[in-house]
Scaffold this active site. Sequence first.
Site, PDB file in Angstrom:
ATOM      1  N   CYS A  93       0.864  -1.184   0.000  1.00 43.63           N
ATOM      2  CA  CYS A  93       0.000   0.000   0.000  1.00 43.63           C
ATOM      3  C   CYS A  93       0.896   1.229   0.000  1.00 43.63           C
ATOM      4  O   CYS A  93       1.883   1.278   0.747  1.00 43.63           O
ATOM      5  CB  CYS A  93      -0.873  -0.020   1.255  1.00 43.63           C
ATOM      6  SG  CYS A  93      -1.933   1.440   1.414  1.00 43.63           S
ATOM      7  N   LEU A  94       0.572   2.224  -0.827  1.00 45.70           N
ATOM      8  CA  LEU A  94       1.418   3.425  -0.919  1.00 45.70           C
ATOM      9  C   LEU A  94       1.484   4.181   0.404  1.00 45.70           C
ATOM     10  O   LEU A  94       2.425   4.952   0.621  1.00 45.70           O
ATOM     11  CB  LEU A  94       0.905   4.348  -2.031  1.00 45.70           C
ATOM     12  CG  LEU A  94       1.038   3.804  -3.464  1.00 45.70           C
ATOM     13  CD1 LEU A  94       0.342   4.731  -4.451  1.00 45.70           C
ATOM     14  CD2 LEU A  94       2.506   3.615  -3.842  1.00 45.70           C
ATOM     15  N   HIS A 135      -8.952  -3.675  -2.152  1.00 45.86           N
ATOM     16  CA  HIS A 135      -8.020  -2.929  -1.295  1.00 45.86           C
ATOM     17  C   HIS A 135      -8.405  -1.442  -1.268  1.00 45.86           C
ATOM     18  O   HIS A 135      -8.484  -0.829  -0.199  1.00 45.86           O
ATOM     19  CB  HIS A 135      -6.591  -3.123  -1.824  1.00 45.86           C
ATOM     20  CG  HIS A 135      -5.540  -2.344  -1.088  1.00 45.86           C
ATOM     21  ND1 HIS A 135      -4.490  -2.943  -0.420  1.00 45.86           N
ATOM     22  CD2 HIS A 135      -5.358  -1.002  -0.911  1.00 45.86           C
ATOM     23  CE1 HIS A 135      -3.732  -2.002   0.131  1.00 45.86           C
ATOM     24  NE2 HIS A 135      -4.234  -0.810  -0.163  1.00 45.86           N
ATOM     25  N   HIS A 139     -10.158   1.368   1.702  1.00 50.11           N
ATOM     26  CA  HIS A 139      -9.687   2.709   2.088  1.00 50.11           C
ATOM     27  C   HIS A 139     -10.863   3.670   2.298  1.00 50.11           C
ATOM     28  O   HIS A 139     -10.806   4.544   3.163  1.00 50.11           O
ATOM     29  CB  HIS A 139      -8.765   3.298   1.012  1.00 50.11           C
ATOM     30  CG  HIS A 139      -7.325   2.891   1.152  1.00 50.11           C
ATOM     31  ND1 HIS A 139      -6.550   3.231   2.249  1.00 50.11           N
ATOM     32  CD2 HIS A 139      -6.511   2.197   0.330  1.00 50.11           C
ATOM     33  CE1 HIS A 139      -5.327   2.753   2.081  1.00 50.11           C
ATOM     34  NE2 HIS A 139      -5.275   2.115   0.925  1.00 50.11           N
TER      35      HIS A 139
HETATM   36 NI    NI Z   1      -3.664   1.159   0.048  1.00 48.41          NI
END
Ligand code: NI
Length: 168
Positions: A93-94, A135, A139
């Site tokens: 994940c960034l 994913h 968020h």
């Molecule tokens: Ni993410």
Amino acid sequence: MAIRPIVKYGDPVLRKNAEPVVEITPEIKELVADMIATIDDAHGLGLAAPQVGVSLRIFIVDLSAIDMLAEPKVFINPEIIEKDGEHEYEEGCLSFPGIYQRLVRHARIKVKALNENGEEFIMETEGMAARAILHEYDHLEGILFIDHFSAISRALVDRKLKRLAKSA
Ligand code: NI
């Protein structure tokens, strides 16, 4: 079009339930264009608006890092309308640089959303695309990929998480 800074773990915006987009305004179009520039710059597979500090129900999935023919796809006010099967793969994940973990997610999904022009579409997909969409959808609910880790995996990254949260 501008690259926006990516919010890291520890910033409270990542834990908020994001608000629906009411209208595709010029500001929303600018945000979407900026998110596409940001994900391209970061070589990510997905980016949700809360990750650039905006608590709205928008995310981008861009599989071009693993599939040269893929184009960035915009999802506004998405709903997962069907999901089944299981698929396990390594995920990152960034907002969590340096943390990767194999996770089981649904293998196939059907998702309904608006595109950047406010037009509704329905998409059926599987594998990496399904994983990325699930994913990014998380968020918007304030759910992070570490929430899916086993207790042992979570303990193993605990120190990294504390360090990230401290610098956020
Ligand atoms: Ni993410």
